[in-house]
Design a protein around this motif. Sequence first.
Motif, PDB file in Angstrom:
ATOM      1  N   ARG A 199      32.944 -20.768   5.609  1.00  0.00           N
ATOM      2  CA  ARG A 199      31.646 -21.417   5.543  1.00  0.00           C
ATOM      3  C   ARG A 199      30.581 -20.393   5.924  1.00  0.00           C
ATOM      4  NH1 ARG A 199      30.229 -26.861   5.649  1.00  0.00           N
ATOM      5  NH2 ARG A 199      28.147 -27.365   6.477  1.00  0.00           N
ATOM      6  N   LEU A 200      29.754 -20.021   4.961  1.00  0.00           N
ATOM      7  CA  LEU A 200      28.684 -19.071   5.189  1.00  0.00           C
ATOM      8  C   LEU A 200      27.381 -19.805   5.458  1.00  0.00           C
ATOM      9  CD1 LEU A 200      29.325 -16.462   2.336  1.00  0.00           C
ATOM     10  CD2 LEU A 200      30.375 -16.595   4.610  1.00  0.00           C
ATOM     11  N   SER A 201      26.621 -19.287   6.403  1.00  0.00           N
ATOM     12  CA  SER A 201      25.332 -19.870   6.733  1.00  0.00           C
ATOM     13  C   SER A 201      24.243 -18.818   6.618  1.00  0.00           C
ATOM     14  CB  SER A 201      25.332 -20.443   8.151  1.00  0.00           C
ATOM     15  OG  SER A 201      26.223 -21.531   8.265  1.00  0.00           O
ATOM     16  N   CYS A 202      23.055 -19.260   6.272  1.00  0.00           N
ATOM     17  CA  CYS A 202      21.899 -18.383   6.170  1.00  0.00           C
ATOM     18  C   CYS A 202      20.715 -19.085   6.802  1.00  0.00           C
ATOM     19  CB  CYS A 202      21.607 -18.044   4.713  1.00  0.00           C
ATOM     20  SG  CYS A 202      20.096 -17.089   4.438  1.00  0.00           S
ATOM     21  N   SER A 244      32.821 -18.826 -12.216  1.00  0.00           N
ATOM     22  CA  SER A 244      33.962 -18.343 -11.456  1.00  0.00           C
ATOM     23  C   SER A 244      34.176 -19.079 -10.137  1.00  0.00           C
ATOM     24  CB  SER A 244      33.824 -16.842 -11.189  1.00  0.00           C
ATOM     25  OG  SER A 244      32.640 -16.573 -10.456  1.00  0.00           O
ATOM     26  N   VAL A 245      33.139 -19.747  -9.642  1.00  0.00           N
ATOM     27  CA  VAL A 245      33.249 -20.438  -8.356  1.00  0.00           C
ATOM     28  C   VAL A 245      33.060 -21.937  -8.478  1.00  0.00           C
ATOM     29  CG1 VAL A 245      32.392 -18.368  -7.208  1.00  0.00           C
ATOM     30  CG2 VAL A 245      30.819 -20.262  -7.681  1.00  0.00           C
ATOM     31  N   LYS A 246      32.722 -22.408  -9.647  1.00  0.00           N
ATOM     32  CA  LYS A 246      32.489 -23.830  -9.855  1.00  0.00           C
ATOM     33  C   LYS A 246      33.729 -24.632  -9.456  1.00  0.00           C
ATOM     34  CE  LYS A 246      29.912 -24.426 -13.277  1.00  0.00           C
ATOM     35  NZ  LYS A 246      29.354 -24.491 -14.661  1.00  0.00           N
ATOM     36  N   ASP A 247      33.510 -25.727  -8.767  1.00  0.00           N
ATOM     37  CA  ASP A 247      34.550 -26.636  -8.281  1.00  0.00           C
ATOM     38  C   ASP A 247      35.272 -26.111  -7.046  1.00  0.00           C
ATOM     39  OD1 ASP A 247      35.421 -27.395 -11.695  1.00  0.00           O
ATOM     40  OD2 ASP A 247      34.024 -28.458 -10.386  1.00  0.00           O
ATOM     41  N   ARG A 248      34.932 -24.912  -6.610  1.00  0.00           N
ATOM     42  CA  ARG A 248      35.514 -24.374  -5.387  1.00  0.00           C
ATOM     43  C   ARG A 248      34.478 -24.170  -4.294  1.00  0.00           C
ATOM     44  NH1 ARG A 248      37.568 -19.479  -5.264  1.00  0.00           N
ATOM     45  NH2 ARG A 248      36.352 -18.667  -7.034  1.00  0.00           N
ATOM     46  N   PHE A 249      33.261 -23.795  -4.687  1.00  0.00           N
ATOM     47  CA  PHE A 249      32.189 -23.535  -3.733  1.00  0.00           C
ATOM     48  C   PHE A 249      31.155 -24.656  -3.796  1.00  0.00           C
ATOM     49  CE2 PHE A 249      32.466 -18.583  -3.709  1.00  0.00           C
ATOM     50  CZ  PHE A 249      33.822 -18.672  -3.438  1.00  0.00           C
ATOM     51  N   THR A 250      30.512 -24.896  -2.672  1.00  0.00           N
ATOM     52  CA  THR A 250      29.442 -25.881  -2.604  1.00  0.00           C
ATOM     53  C   THR A 250      28.275 -25.319  -1.808  1.00  0.00           C
ATOM     54  OG1 THR A 250      31.008 -27.735  -2.686  1.00  0.00           O
ATOM     55  CG2 THR A 250      28.774 -28.210  -1.942  1.00  0.00           C
ATOM     56  N   VAL A 291      20.670 -22.639   4.747  1.00  0.00           N
ATOM     57  CA  VAL A 291      21.442 -22.925   3.548  1.00  0.00           C
ATOM     58  C   VAL A 291      22.885 -22.530   3.823  1.00  0.00           C
ATOM     59  CG1 VAL A 291      20.970 -20.683   2.476  1.00  0.00           C
ATOM     60  CG2 VAL A 291      21.608 -22.641   1.048  1.00  0.00           C
ATOM     61  N   VAL A 292      23.806 -23.335   3.342  1.00  0.00           N
ATOM     62  CA  VAL A 292      25.219 -23.141   3.613  1.00  0.00           C
ATOM     63  C   VAL A 292      25.990 -23.005   2.307  1.00  0.00           C
ATOM     64  CG1 VAL A 292      27.302 -24.265   4.497  1.00  0.00           C
ATOM     65  CG2 VAL A 292      25.192 -24.328   5.829  1.00  0.00           C
ATOM     66  N   LEU A 293      26.957 -22.125   2.307  1.00  0.00           N
ATOM     67  CA  LEU A 293      27.883 -21.995   1.191  1.00  0.00           C
ATOM     68  C   LEU A 293      29.284 -22.278   1.705  1.00  0.00           C
ATOM     69  CD1 LEU A 293      28.162 -21.220  -1.843  1.00  0.00           C
ATOM     70  CD2 LEU A 293      28.759 -18.917  -1.055  1.00  0.00           C
ATOM     71  N   GLN A 294      29.817 -23.421   1.333  1.00  0.00           N
ATOM     72  CA  GLN A 294      31.179 -23.776   1.677  1.00  0.00           C
ATOM     73  C   GLN A 294      32.103 -23.250   0.592  1.00  0.00           C
ATOM     74  OE1 GLN A 294      32.503 -25.449   4.468  1.00  0.00           O
ATOM     75  NE2 GLN A 294      34.426 -24.769   3.544  1.00  0.00           N
ATOM     76  N   MET A 295      33.030 -22.400   0.968  1.00  0.00           N
ATOM     77  CA  MET A 295      33.926 -21.766   0.021  1.00  0.00           C
ATOM     78  C   MET A 295      35.355 -22.230   0.285  1.00  0.00           C
ATOM     79  SD  MET A 295      32.371 -17.889  -0.086  1.00  0.00           S
ATOM     80  CE  MET A 295      32.889 -17.537   1.597  1.00  0.00           C
ATOM     81  N   ASN A 296      35.934 -22.876  -0.694  1.00  0.00           N
ATOM     82  CA  ASN A 296      37.299 -23.366  -0.602  1.00  0.00           C
ATOM     83  C   ASN A 296      38.171 -22.707  -1.660  1.00  0.00           C
ATOM     84  OD1 ASN A 296      36.535 -25.244   1.442  1.00  0.00           O
ATOM     85  ND2 ASN A 296      35.920 -26.724  -0.128  1.00  0.00           N
TER      86      ASN A 296
END
Length: 115
Positions: free
Chosen positions: A19-22, A62-68, A78-83
């Motif tokens: 989980r990335l945060s900015c 490339s990240v669709k359906d995996r990242f939010t 802003v947050v990037l949730q990466m699964n």
Amino acid sequence: QVQLVESGGGLVQPGGSLRLSCVVSGSMVSIYPMGWYRQAPGKQRELVAQITSGGSSNYADSVKDRFTISRDNAKNTVVLQMNSLKPEDTAVYYCSAFILLRTYWGQGTQVTVSS
């Protein structure tokens, strides 16, 4: 004066999550379009995800359906949730903000996906 600071990068195994945060500071405007980009070694910086002031989002195929991507306007974050991370997701991830017709960038945070 405007500064963007990313956090949350690190080393994870394939299939794991990060989980990335900015956090944005110093802006006279509180809501603005933001995005995440990444740059892998030897490659150009590429778009990962964007989110508008109204909360609409779009993603690289490339990240669709995996990242939010999401945002918390009250916290200027802003947050990037990466699964389901893959080795090919390995890169330096940069946060960006488009404020008053100017693009600002964070310093980047390293994401490494490896066994």
